[in-house]
Design an enzyme around this catalytic site. Structure first.
Site, PDB file in Angstrom:
ATOM      1  N   ASP A   1       0.865  -1.055   0.335  1.00  0.00           N
ATOM      2  CA  ASP A   1      -0.123   0.352   0.328  1.00  0.00           C
ATOM      3  C   ASP A   1       0.491   1.504  -0.452  1.00  0.00           C
ATOM      4  O   ASP A   1       0.404   2.086   0.118  1.00  0.00           O
ATOM      5  CB  ASP A   1      -1.254  -0.082   1.110  1.00  0.00           C
ATOM      6  CG  ASP A   1      -0.414   0.075   3.154  1.00  0.00           C
ATOM      7  OD1 ASP A   1       1.366  -0.573   2.074  1.00  0.00           O
ATOM      8  OD2 ASP A   1      -0.941  -0.246   3.170  1.00  0.00           O
TER       9      ASP A   1
ATOM     10  N   HIS B   1      24.720   1.464 -17.145  1.00  0.00           N
ATOM     11  CA  HIS B   1      23.611   1.904 -15.793  1.00  0.00           C
ATOM     12  C   HIS B   1      23.253   0.878 -14.384  1.00  0.00           C
ATOM     13  O   HIS B   1      22.351   1.118 -13.819  1.00  0.00           O
ATOM     14  CB  HIS B   1      22.327   2.069 -17.186  1.00  0.00           C
ATOM     15  CG  HIS B   1      21.489   2.240 -17.761  1.00  0.00           C
ATOM     16  ND1 HIS B   1      20.613   2.246 -18.274  1.00  0.00           N
ATOM     17  CD2 HIS B   1      21.696   3.461 -18.080  1.00  0.00           C
ATOM     18  CE1 HIS B   1      20.415   3.336 -18.883  1.00  0.00           C
ATOM     19  NE2 HIS B   1      22.055   4.312 -19.004  1.00  0.00           N
TER      20      HIS B   1
ATOM     21  N   ASP C   1      27.400  10.040 -12.743  1.00  0.00           N
ATOM     22  CA  ASP C   1      26.398  11.083 -13.894  1.00  0.00           C
ATOM     23  C   ASP C   1      25.081  11.465 -12.536  1.00  0.00           C
ATOM     24  O   ASP C   1      24.333  10.616 -12.814  1.00  0.00           O
ATOM     25  CB  ASP C   1      25.884   9.713 -14.943  1.00  0.00           C
ATOM     26  CG  ASP C   1      24.762   9.892 -15.887  1.00  0.00           C
ATOM     27  OD1 ASP C   1      24.265  11.274 -15.985  1.00  0.00           O
ATOM     28  OD2 ASP C   1      24.674   9.600 -17.010  1.00  0.00           O
TER      29      ASP C   1
ATOM     30  N   ASP D   1      21.540  17.118 -16.738  1.00  0.00           N
ATOM     31  CA  ASP D   1      22.123  15.824 -17.364  1.00  0.00           C
ATOM     32  C   ASP D   1      23.687  15.900 -17.247  1.00  0.00           C
ATOM     33  O   ASP D   1      24.013  16.416 -18.721  1.00  0.00           O
ATOM     34  CB  ASP D   1      21.198  14.865 -18.500  1.00  0.00           C
ATOM     35  CG  ASP D   1      22.071  13.411 -18.774  1.00  0.00           C
ATOM     36  OD1 ASP D   1      22.372  12.729 -17.566  1.00  0.00           O
ATOM     37  OD2 ASP D   1      21.223  13.092 -19.487  1.00  0.00           O
TER      38      ASP D   1
ATOM     39  N   HIS E   1      26.750   3.285 -27.022  1.00  0.00           N
ATOM     40  CA  HIS E   1      26.280   4.667 -26.857  1.00  0.00           C
ATOM     41  C   HIS E   1      26.017   5.892 -27.416  1.00  0.00           C
ATOM     42  O   HIS E   1      27.130   5.979 -28.319  1.00  0.00           O
ATOM     43  CB  HIS E   1      25.737   4.985 -25.225  1.00  0.00           C
ATOM     44  CG  HIS E   1      26.970   6.238 -24.570  1.00  0.00           C
ATOM     45  ND1 HIS E   1      26.808   6.764 -24.607  1.00  0.00           N
ATOM     46  CD2 HIS E   1      27.262   5.810 -23.728  1.00  0.00           C
ATOM     47  CE1 HIS E   1      28.228   7.445 -24.178  1.00  0.00           C
ATOM     48  NE2 HIS E   1      28.326   6.490 -23.568  1.00  0.00           N
TER      49      HIS E   1
ATOM     50  N   HIS F   1      21.557  12.864 -26.422  1.00  0.00           N
ATOM     51  CA  HIS F   1      19.981  13.234 -26.781  1.00  0.00           C
ATOM     52  C   HIS F   1      19.089  14.282 -26.636  1.00  0.00           C
ATOM     53  O   HIS F   1      19.545  15.067 -25.604  1.00  0.00           O
ATOM     54  CB  HIS F   1      19.938  12.249 -25.857  1.00  0.00           C
ATOM     55  CG  HIS F   1      20.029  11.888 -24.036  1.00  0.00           C
ATOM     56  ND1 HIS F   1      19.165  12.673 -23.950  1.00  0.00           N
ATOM     57  CD2 HIS F   1      20.363  11.309 -23.483  1.00  0.00           C
ATOM     58  CE1 HIS F   1      20.215  12.365 -21.416  1.00  0.00           C
ATOM     59  NE2 HIS F   1      20.933  11.987 -22.761  1.00  0.00           N
TER      60      HIS F   1
ATOM     61  N   HIS G   1      15.540  11.770 -21.346  1.00  0.00           N
ATOM     62  CA  HIS G   1      15.228  11.343 -22.776  1.00  0.00           C
ATOM     63  C   HIS G   1      14.988  12.575 -23.315  1.00  0.00           C
ATOM     64  O   HIS G   1      12.724  11.906 -23.576  1.00  0.00           O
ATOM     65  CB  HIS G   1      15.668  10.404 -23.123  1.00  0.00           C
ATOM     66  CG  HIS G   1      16.774   9.519 -22.295  1.00  0.00           C
ATOM     67  ND1 HIS G   1      16.923   8.337 -22.235  1.00  0.00           N
ATOM     68  CD2 HIS G   1      18.581  10.420 -21.728  1.00  0.00           C
ATOM     69  CE1 HIS G   1      18.659   8.367 -21.634  1.00  0.00           C
ATOM     70  NE2 HIS G   1      18.587   9.287 -21.310  1.00  0.00           N
TER      71      HIS G   1
ATOM     72  N   GLU H   1      27.731  13.635 -24.899  1.00  0.00           N
ATOM     73  CA  GLU H   1      28.240  12.414 -23.516  1.00  0.00           C
ATOM     74  C   GLU H   1      28.755  11.367 -24.472  1.00  0.00           C
ATOM     75  O   GLU H   1      29.208  10.478 -24.704  1.00  0.00           O
ATOM     76  CB  GLU H   1      27.517  12.477 -22.851  1.00  0.00           C
ATOM     77  CG  GLU H   1      25.632  11.408 -23.589  1.00  0.00           C
ATOM     78  CD  GLU H   1      24.867  11.544 -22.656  1.00  0.00           C
ATOM     79  OE1 GLU H   1      24.799  10.203 -22.385  1.00  0.00           O
ATOM     80  OE2 GLU H   1      23.544  11.234 -22.772  1.00  0.00           O
TER      81      GLU H   1
ATOM     82  N   TYR I   1      34.968   2.794 -23.024  1.00  0.00           N
ATOM     83  CA  TYR I   1      34.579   2.154 -21.855  1.00  0.00           C
ATOM     84  C   TYR I   1      35.316   0.571 -21.688  1.00  0.00           C
ATOM     85  O   TYR I   1      34.229  -0.039 -22.695  1.00  0.00           O
ATOM     86  CB  TYR I   1      32.868   1.738 -21.303  1.00  0.00           C
ATOM     87  CG  TYR I   1      32.373   2.823 -21.022  1.00  0.00           C
ATOM     88  CD1 TYR I   1      32.078   3.552 -19.947  1.00  0.00           C
ATOM     89  CD2 TYR I   1      32.337   3.286 -22.621  1.00  0.00           C
ATOM     90  CE1 TYR I   1      30.797   5.348 -20.407  1.00  0.00           C
ATOM     91  CE2 TYR I   1      30.719   4.945 -21.889  1.00  0.00           C
ATOM     92  CZ  TYR I   1      30.530   5.016 -21.027  1.00  0.00           C
ATOM     93  OH  TYR I   1      30.031   6.594 -21.519  1.00  0.00           O
TER      94      TYR I   1
ATOM     95  N   ARG J   1      33.354   8.641 -19.075  1.00  0.00           N
ATOM     96  CA  ARG J   1      32.237   9.877 -19.922  1.00  0.00           C
ATOM     97  C   ARG J   1      32.462  11.173 -19.696  1.00  0.00           C
ATOM     98  O   ARG J   1      32.897  11.239 -17.978  1.00  0.00           O
ATOM     99  CB  ARG J   1      30.490   8.877 -19.608  1.00  0.00           C
ATOM    100  CG  ARG J   1      30.199   9.984 -20.447  1.00  0.00           C
ATOM    101  CD  ARG J   1      28.290   9.154 -20.332  1.00  0.00           C
ATOM    102  NE  ARG J   1      27.698   8.610 -19.578  1.00  0.00           N
ATOM    103  CZ  ARG J   1      27.417   7.698 -18.298  1.00  0.00           C
ATOM    104  NH1 ARG J   1      28.087   6.372 -19.219  1.00  0.00           N
ATOM    105  NH2 ARG J   1      26.895   7.441 -18.053  1.00  0.00           N
TER     106      ARG J   1
ATOM    107  N   GLU K   1      29.791  14.760 -20.202  1.00  0.00           N
ATOM    108  CA  GLU K   1      28.331  15.109 -20.284  1.00  0.00           C
ATOM    109  C   GLU K   1      28.008  16.354 -20.285  1.00  0.00           C
ATOM    110  O   GLU K   1      27.832  16.868 -19.042  1.00  0.00           O
ATOM    111  CB  GLU K   1      26.977  13.887 -19.780  1.00  0.00           C
ATOM    112  CG  GLU K   1      25.943  14.619 -20.286  1.00  0.00           C
ATOM    113  CD  GLU K   1      24.993  13.019 -19.949  1.00  0.00           C
ATOM    114  OE1 GLU K   1      25.330  12.861 -19.074  1.00  0.00           O
ATOM    115  OE2 GLU K   1      23.889  13.362 -20.665  1.00  0.00           O
TER     116      GLU K   1
HETATM  117  N1  GLY Z   1      22.041   9.514 -17.385  1.00  0.00           N
HETATM  118  C1  GLY Z   1      21.118   9.812 -18.374  1.00  0.00           C
HETATM  119  C2  GLY Z   1      21.806   9.461 -19.892  1.00  0.00           C
HETATM  120  O1  GLY Z   1      23.087  10.679 -19.754  1.00  0.00           O
HETATM  121  O2  GLY Z   1      21.783   9.389 -20.705  1.00  0.00           O
HETATM  122 MN    MN Z   2      22.590  11.582 -20.607  1.00  0.00          MN
HETATM  123 MN    MN Z   3      23.775  11.552 -18.058  1.00  0.00          MN
END
Ligand code: GLY
Ligand code: MN
Ligand code: MN
Length: 423
Positions: A20, A223, A240, A251, A330, A334, A341, A367, A371, A389, A391
């Site tokens: 609940d 992720h 991130d 982001d 990747h 985006h 996203h 970004e 890796y 990474r 970004e």
């Molecule tokens: N944090 C998700 C991305 O960088 O797309």
């Molecule tokens: Mn991103």
């Molecule tokens: Mn990100």
């Protein structure tokens, strides 16, 4: 919207976490964008031809429910505080559906998101189809409203850019705080809570997505959100994390040494990613397409992989064989907005063959990353387990772009200088 059409846009519902208890409520971004109304279980009906085009169906005021579960705007608040021309209790929606739909050629409604509402609408349409004698008729065409809302949300106006800058500033400061705080022995979870507390303290609703706080080879898991391992001397940490401010997401990713000093090998990989990231920011301008930018990042990173000895061969052959996918798997970025996203099509045609050209007011992340799996026998030993990474968030302008997240440094010397000052 089409001539003689009507739109039904539902709010989100609360989602059960267990038994609940519910997850923290998050409003549907399209609904939020169009109405600003913050509550679950509401429905907006937009009838462009009507004298009063904007009706909100909302949860009615209810002293008992409000004592248990929180305040409600009710029909009065929906009109007074959210500009609805008319507000009706949500309990009446199903009974009103005939009145809402009949006589319109086109219904804008997104199927397959809210399954219960799908059934209500399909139920009514089914009923009408078998009763041909009725004088009024329901819509003969159903269109996905995100075709329109996606385009609206893709092009940010001045006010939205202001909110996005604020979301970016808060997250940038949280990343600076992390750089000033991280030390060997600290747990990833402590970094996460430190950053989230800072964001909330500065007015953010919270994080824009689950933060990724990866020490050492956790950074090679794209992720990674467990965020519960101790940070080790000699490792890098990849963070991130972005903030949600007035609905808008930032982001940001930064990667830096846990002990405050990059090793030679770490720095070599970092410099490759940073150089590619800067070039890809410069590429995020009017005249380029989203797909071209992706190809550009692949070409630059493939060159970088060769330079590091991760790949051998002719760049064009390696690209054709997609050899880069082993270390860069990747997209380079985006759309960014109410969703991390964000909405808006990446292609301008139905066949997804023509990539969208960048235009002023579009918000994008940049970004690139590398890796190197910890068990990758083909990579030089010194690079194994390194994940990097970087970004940033940019807005395309008439003359170039604005980097919303430039406040948090990515220059490795500046990062080391900042970290040297930590206690
Ligand atoms: N944090 C998700 C991305 O960088 O797309
Ligand atoms: Mn991103
Ligand atoms: Mn990100």
């Amino acid at each position: 919207m089409d001539e003689n059409s009507i739109a039904i846009i539902p709010a989100a519902h609360e989602v059960t976490r267990s038994y609940d208890t519910e997850f923290k409520f998050h409003q549907d971004p399209d609904f939020r964008y169009l109405t600003g109304f913050p509550e679950p279980d509401a429905i907006a009906v937009i009838n462009p031809k009507a004298k009063k085009p904007f009706t909100l169906y909302v949860r009615p005021r209810d002293p008992l429910m409000e004592t248990w579960y929180g305040r409600r705007q009710g029909v009065e608040g929906a009109v007074k505080n959210y500009g609805a021309d008319k507000a009706v209790s949500i309990d009446k929606f199903a009974a009103d559906l005939g009145k809402i739909l009949d006589g319109h050629d086109v219904l804008y409604y997104r199927f397959a998101v809210d399954h219960k509402l799908d059934q209500t609408i399909l139920g009514y349409l089914t009923e009408q189809r078998v009763r041909r004698l009725k004088s009024a008729y329901p819509p003969h065409t159903i269109k996905d409203p995100t075709i329109i809302t996606g385009e609206m949300r893709l092009h940010k106006d001045k006010e939205e850019i202001g909110l996005m800058q604020k979301a970016a500033d808060i997250a940038a400061e949280a990343h600076i705080l992390a750089m000033k705080s991280v030390k060997p022995g600290m747990n990833e979870s402590q970094v996460e809570s430190l950053m989230e507390a800072y964001m909330k303290d500065k007015g953010a609703a919270g994080v824009a997505y689950n933060s990724i706080i990866g020490g050492g080879d956790n950074a090679t898991i794209l992720h990674y959100v467990e965020n519960n391992m101790p940070l080790k001397d000699g490792d890098l940490i990849l963070i991130d994390a972005g903030a949600q401010y007035e609905g808008y997401a930032s982001d940001i990713t930064r990667t830096f040494p846990v002990n405050g000093k990059f090793s030679k090998a770490q720095r070599e990989v970092y410099d490759v990613v940073l150089d590619v990231q800067r070039k890809c920011i410069d590429f995020t301008v009017v005249g380029n397409t989203h797909q071209k930018r992706q190809e550009y990042s692949i070409e630059l990173l493939t060159e970088g992989m060769k330079q590091l000895g991760l790949l051998k061969g002719k760049t064009q052959d390696l690209i054709k064989k997609k050899a880069y996918l082993k270390y860069y798997m990747h997209g380079v970025g985006h759309w960014l907005g109410l969703d991390v996203h964000d909405a808006g099509r990446y292609y301008v045609d139905q066949q997804a063959s023509q990539s969208r050209p960048y235009a002023p007011g579009m918000a994008l992340t940049v970004e690139p990353g590398l890796y190197i799996p910890p068990d990758d026998k083909s990579a030089p030993a010194k690079y194994r387990g390194i994940g990097i990474r970087i970004e940033d968030d940019v807005i395309v302008t008439e003359t170039g772009n604005i980097n919303l997240t430039a406040a948090v440094t990515k220059d490795p010397d500046e990062i080391e200088a900042l970290m040297a000052k930590r206690r």
